[in-house]
Design an enzyme around this catalytic site. Structure first.
Site, mmCIF file in Angstrom:
data_model
loop_
_atom_site.group_PDB
_atom_site.id
_atom_site.type_symbol
_atom_site.label_atom_id
_atom_site.label_comp_id
_atom_site.label_asym_id
_atom_site.label_seq_id
_atom_site.Cartn_x
_atom_site.Cartn_y
_atom_site.Cartn_z
ATOM 1 N N ASP A 1 3.517 -1.629 4.213
ATOM 2 C CA ASP A 1 3.311 -1.575 2.775
ATOM 3 C C ASP A 1 1.822 -1.736 2.441
ATOM 4 O O ASP A 1 1.141 -2.608 2.989
ATOM 5 C CB ASP A 1 4.124 -2.703 2.119
ATOM 6 C CG ASP A 1 4.055 -2.668 0.616
ATOM 7 O OD1 ASP A 1 4.454 -1.640 0.044
ATOM 8 O OD2 ASP A 1 3.593 -3.661 0.019
ATOM 9 N N GLU B 1 1.945 3.276 4.162
ATOM 10 C CA GLU B 1 2.200 3.635 2.760
ATOM 11 C C GLU B 1 0.866 3.623 1.995
ATOM 12 O O GLU B 1 0.561 2.693 1.259
ATOM 13 C CB GLU B 1 3.197 2.650 2.128
ATOM 14 C CG GLU B 1 3.604 3.022 0.718
ATOM 15 C CD GLU B 1 3.033 2.136 -0.388
ATOM 16 O OE1 GLU B 1 3.118 2.534 -1.560
ATOM 17 O OE2 GLU B 1 2.496 1.050 -0.080
HETATM 18 C C1 GLC Z 1 3.750 -0.964 -2.492
HETATM 19 C C2 GLC Z 1 5.180 -0.891 -2.953
HETATM 20 C C3 GLC Z 1 5.234 -1.298 -4.396
HETATM 21 C C4 GLC Z 1 4.712 -2.691 -4.536
HETATM 22 C C5 GLC Z 1 3.320 -2.800 -3.919
HETATM 23 C C6 GLC Z 1 2.942 -4.224 -3.748
HETATM 24 O O1 GLC Z 1 2.952 -0.043 -3.140
HETATM 25 O O2 GLC Z 1 5.686 0.382 -2.748
HETATM 26 O O3 GLC Z 1 6.545 -1.225 -4.884
HETATM 27 O O4 GLC Z 1 4.653 -3.034 -5.876
HETATM 28 O O5 GLC Z 1 3.266 -2.247 -2.640
HETATM 29 O O6 GLC Z 1 3.625 -4.799 -2.654
HETATM 30 C C1 GLC Z 2 0.689 0.597 -4.491
HETATM 31 C C2 GLC Z 2 0.683 2.052 -4.356
HETATM 32 C C3 GLC Z 2 0.456 2.686 -5.713
HETATM 33 C C4 GLC Z 2 1.507 2.184 -6.648
HETATM 34 C C5 GLC Z 2 1.464 0.686 -6.701
HETATM 35 C C6 GLC Z 2 2.513 0.113 -7.562
HETATM 36 O O1 GLC Z 2 -0.555 0.243 -4.921
HETATM 37 O O2 GLC Z 2 -0.318 2.410 -3.443
HETATM 38 O O3 GLC Z 2 0.569 4.048 -5.691
HETATM 39 O O4 GLC Z 2 1.274 2.711 -7.905
HETATM 40 O O5 GLC Z 2 1.629 0.179 -5.421
HETATM 41 O O6 GLC Z 2 3.692 0.808 -7.559
#
Ligand code: GLC
Ligand code: GLC
Length: 650
Positions: A281, A323
Site C-alpha cells: 500500500d 500501489e
Molecule cells: C492507499 C489505499 C487507500 C488508503 C491509503 C492510505 O492509497 O488504497 O484506500 O486511504 O492508501 O493507507
Molecule cells: C493514495 C493513492 C491515491 C488515493 C489516496 C486516497 O494516496 O495513491 O491515489 O487518492 O490514497 O484514496
C-alpha cells in the site's frame, strides 16, 4: 563479487535452523548466495551511515533465514514449481472485496466459491482484514496489529482455513501490507505516545513546528478536506507526528533500519500464510525528505528493491504489487530501472489507463489515451499491470498536463469538465458521482462513484429511462472489456459484476461520513445478487456479459501479458483500438467510446502485414468479410469487437 565475510554471516544466520542446505534446502541456499551481495549493497545505500546500520544488518539476515525456515514445505515446494512469470497468464482474473461488506466474515466467504466460479474469478484481493480501530480505520488501512485478524472478520485460523479452501479451487490470494503507516493505536504508537524513545524513533516526531512547517511547504496534502496538513499534535507526549494520510495514520520512519526489519518480518508473516501477490500500500510515500514532495523518492525505490530481493530469497513464489497511483512516468519506475529493471515490483496498477478510460468515456475521444501510451508501454518484460475500471479508491486524473495539451485541449478546462461530468453537474451528464478531496487552495479534486453510477445506470433507473439504461449497461461492459484485454490481471471491484449503484448509507455513519469513497463500497445484498442468475434482469445481463468476457480472456492466449500490445492507428478518434498477438495469432480489440455508431475503414486492419479476408468477432461470435479501404466496418454505440483474422486453409 564474492564476499566471504557475507557468506559467513549468512551461514551464521542459518545455524539455529535445522536446514539441509546441500539437499532439500539447496535451492534456497543458492538463492541466498546469489542475491546476498545485492541485498547488502541496497541496505548499505540506505543505512550505511546509520550509527547502528551494520549491526542491524544481522537482524535483516535473521529475518530472511527465519522466514524460510518457518515456511510451510508445501509453500516451499510451490515456490519451486511456479513458473518464473506465472502471473503474466491470461487465465487469472481477480476480484477485490471487503470481506464484511461482501458476506460478513471469512468463514462465509468459503460459501461464495460457486459465485466466483460462475463469474470466472480465480484470484481474490481481500481488503485489509488485520486489526484496525472501528471508528478510525480508513477501511482497514490504519492497522493496529499486523498479525491479528480483526474480530469483525474472524480470526487467523479462519484465514488459514480459507486459504486452504481457495487452494482446492486453484485460486490465488492477495492481501495488503500497509507499509507507510500504522494506526495511532498500534502498540508502537502507544509506546511512542507514552514517551518511549525507541518507539518515538519509529515515527517522524518533533517537539515543535519547525521541521513540520518546513516539510509542509513542499508536501502536497492527500486528504485536504478531512485531514488537512501532514502533521498531528500528540498531547500525551507533546510532539507533532507526521500523518500524511488521516490524522490517525502515523507515518513509519524508514530511515530507522529497525522499522524496515520489523515490517519485513510482517511481510514474511503474510508470505507464509500463502499469499500469492502482496499489495504494498502507498509505496510512493515510504521515504521522506525535507524540501521534496516526499513522494517517489529514489530511496523509496531502493527500499522496495531491497524488499523484493529479500522476498526472492525467502519466498520467491510471492509477487509484489506496488500501489503507486502517481504520474504515468513515475508509475513505470516501480518496475525498477537500470540494474534493477524488472527487479522491483512485479505489478503496478495501470492507474493511468484506468483514468484515461474514464476520460474517453466522458469525451468520446481517445486522443489523450493515445498521447499517454508511450509512457505506459515502457513497462519491462516480466512485469505486469493490475488493470481495472474501479477500485475502492477515488479516480484521480493523474495523467500529465502535456498529454492533454498535445491533444489540443486546455488542461485546466479539460479536468474541470471531467470533474463536472462525473459529479453530474455538467448539463446533460448521465453520471452520478461526487468530487473527492477537493483542495480549496488548488481546486484539485478526484472522483468517487461506482462503475454503474458513473456509467449512468443510477440516473437511468431513477428516471425509468429504458434507452439510457441500455446505454449505461453497454458502457459498463465496454469499460470492463477495454481493461480486460489490455494485458495484465483484470481486477474487478465487488458489486460491479452485478451493477451496484452508489450506496449513500455511509452518510449516516460518523466513522465514514467524512469520506465519500464509501459511496462506491457497497454492502452486498444477496437477494439482489441472486438476480444475476435470473434471465432478463439487469444484474444477470451485466454478470453474464462480464463472465463471458472473463471466459474469453482465458481462451485467447494473445491476451497474456507478453509485451505483445500495439496501439492501432487512430483512423477514427472515437474508437480505441489495440492489437494483441501471440505465436502467429492476432486479436484486434476495438472500442467505440461514443453513443453513436462509429465507422472504421477496413484499411485499419491492413497496416500490420498481410491480412486474411475474414475477421472473426469472438464477442458477437460473427464473421466479418474485410471490405475495400473506402468501405467501413460499423461499431454500435458503446460497442466493441474482439476480432481474430481467420486464414483459409488450403
Ligand atoms: C492507499 C489505499 C487507500 C488508503 C491509503 C492510505 O492509497 O488504497 O484506500 O486511504 O492508501 O493507507
Ligand atoms: C493514495 C493513492 C491515491 C488515493 C489516496 C486516497 O494516496 O495513491 O491515489 O487518492 O490514497 O484514496
Amino acid at each position: 563479487m564474492y564476499n566471504s565475510a557475507l557468506h559467513h554471516q549468512i551461514n551464521r544466520s542459518l545455524q539455529e535452523f535445522d536446514l539441509d542446505i546441500s539437499g532439500r534446502d539447496n535451492a534456497f541456499y543458492a538463492r541466498y548466495l546469489t542475491n546476498a551481495a545485492d541485498i547488502l549493497s541496497l541496505y548499505t545505500k540506505l543505512y550505511g551511515h546509520h550509527p547502528r546500520g551494520m549491526e542491524l544488518f544481522t537482524g535483516l539476515l535473521g529475518a530472511i533465514s527465519s522466514a524460510y525456515a518457518k515456511r510451510d514445505p508445501v509453500l516451499q515446494q510451490k515456490d519451486l514449481q511456479k513458473p518464473e512469470h506465472w502471473f503474466l497468464s491470461n487465465k487469472i482474473t481477480g476480484m477485490s472485496l471487503y470481506v464484511d461488506r461482501f458476506c460478513g466474515n471469512l468463514r462465509n466467504l468459503e460459501d461464495k466459491m460457486d459465485y466466483f466460479r460462475s463469474l470466472g474469478v480465480n484470484f481474490l484481493h481481500l481488503m485489509p482484514i488485520f486489526k484496525s480501530p472501528a471508528d478510525e480505520s480508513d477501511g482497514g488501512y490504519a492497522v493496529s496489529d499486523f498479525r491479528e485478524v480483526d474480530p469483525r472478520f474472524g480470526n487467523l485460523e479462519d484465514l488459514i482455513h480459507l486459504r486452504r479452501e481457495m487452494d482446492r479451487e486453484s485460486m490465488y490470494l492477495m492481501i495488503d501490507i500497509v507499509l507507510n503507516h500504522t494506526s495511532n493505536r498500534h502498540q508502537w504508537a502507544e509506546k511512542a505516545r507514552q514517551g518511549d524513545r525507541k518507539y518515538q524513533q519509529f515515527f517522524y516526531m518533533y517537539d515543535d513546528r519547525l521541521v513540520p512547517d518546513s516539510f509542509e511547504q513542499s508536501m502536497p496534502e492527500i486528504f485536504p478536506e478531512s485531514s488537512p496538513g501532514s502533521f498531528t499534535w500528540v498531547p500525551e507526549c507533546e510532539k507533532w507526528v507526521m500523518t500524511v494520510f488521516h490524522h490517525y495514520q502515523w507515518d513509519l520512519n524508514y530511515t530507522n533500519p529497525e522499522v524496515l526489519i520489523a515490517m519485513l518480518e510482517n511481510i514474511f508473516f503474510y508470505a507464509n500464510l500463502g499469499v500469492d501477490i502482496l499489495r504494498i500500500d502507498a509505496p510512493a510515500f515510504i521515504w521522506k525528505q525535507l524540501g521534496t514532495t516526499c513522494q517517489n523518492l529514489p530511496e523509496a525505490h531502493t527500499l522496495l528493491r531491497l524488499i523484493k530481493q529479500c522476498v526472492l530469497v525467502a519466498c520467491p513464489g510471492m509477487a509484489l504489487l506496488g500501489e503507486a497511483i502517481v504520474a504515468p512516468a513515475a508509475i513505470i519506475e516501480y518496475f525498477g530501472s537500470g540494474d534493477y529493471l524488472a527487479r522491483e515490483c512485479d505489478f503496478a496498477y495501470n492507474a493511468t489507463q484506468m483514468a484515461l478510460q474514464w476520460d474517453a468515456l466522458a469525451t468520446g475521444n481517445t486522443k489523450i489515451m493515445l498521447a499517454a501510451q508511450h509512457e505506459i508501454l515502457r513497462k519491462p518484460y516480466g512485469t505486469s499491470w493490475i488493470t481495472y475500471t474501479r477500485c475502492h479508491d477515488d479516480i484521480g486524473l493523474g495523467y500529465d498536463d502535456y498529454m492533454i495539451t498535445q491533444s489540443g485541449f486546455n488542461a485546466y478546462e479539460h479536468r474541470k469538465f471531467l470533474k463536472e461530468y462525473y459529479s453530474g453537474v455538467f448539463h446533460g451528464s448521465p453520471a452520478r458521482g461526487a468530487l473527492f478531496s477537493v483542495n480549496p487552495k488548488t481546486q484539485d479534486a478526484r472522483i468517487s462513484g461506482s462503475l454503474a453510477s458513473l456509467c449512468g445506470l443510477e440516473k437511468a433507473l431513477q428516471e425509468n429511462n429504458v434507452q439510457q439504461t441500455e446505454l449505461s449497461i453497454r458502457k459498463i461492459i465496454l469499460m470492463q472489456a477495454h481493461s480486460f484485454f489490455l494485458g495484465g490481471i483484470p481486477m474487478l471491484f465487488y458489486g460491479d459484476e452485478a451493477g451496484y449503484t452508489n450506496d449513500y448509507s455511509y452518510l449516516n455513519d460518523p466513522a465514514k461520513s467524512y469520506d465519500n469513497r464509501w459511496m462506491h463500497r457497497p454492502v452486498i445484498d444477496w437477494e439482489k445478487n441472486r438476480r444475476t442468475a435470473q434471465e432478463g434482469t439487469i444484474e444477470s445481463r451485466i454478470f453474464s456479459e462480464t463472465s463471458r468476457l472473463i471466459a474469453l480472456r482465458g481462451e485467447l492466449p494473445m491476451v497474456a501479458d507478453h509485451r505483445n500490445l500495439i496501439w492501432m492507428s487512430p483512423h477514427n478518434i472515437h474508437v480505441a483500438g489495440y492489437m494483441r498477438s501471440e505465436k502467429g495469432r492476432i486479436l484486434f480489440c476495438l472500442f467505440n467510446f461514443t453513443p453513436q455508431n462509429a465507422l472504421l475503414t477496413w484499411y485499419a486492419f491492413k497496416e500490420y502485414g498481410p491480412v486474411s479476408s475474414t475477421l472473426y468477432d469472438h464477442w458477437e461470435r460473427k464473421s466479418h468479410k474485410i471490405g475495400k479501404d473506402h468501405e467501413h466496418m460499423v461499431l454500435k454505440p458503446y460497442g466493441f469487437y474482439l476480432l481474430e483474422p481467420v486464414w483459409e486453409t488450403e
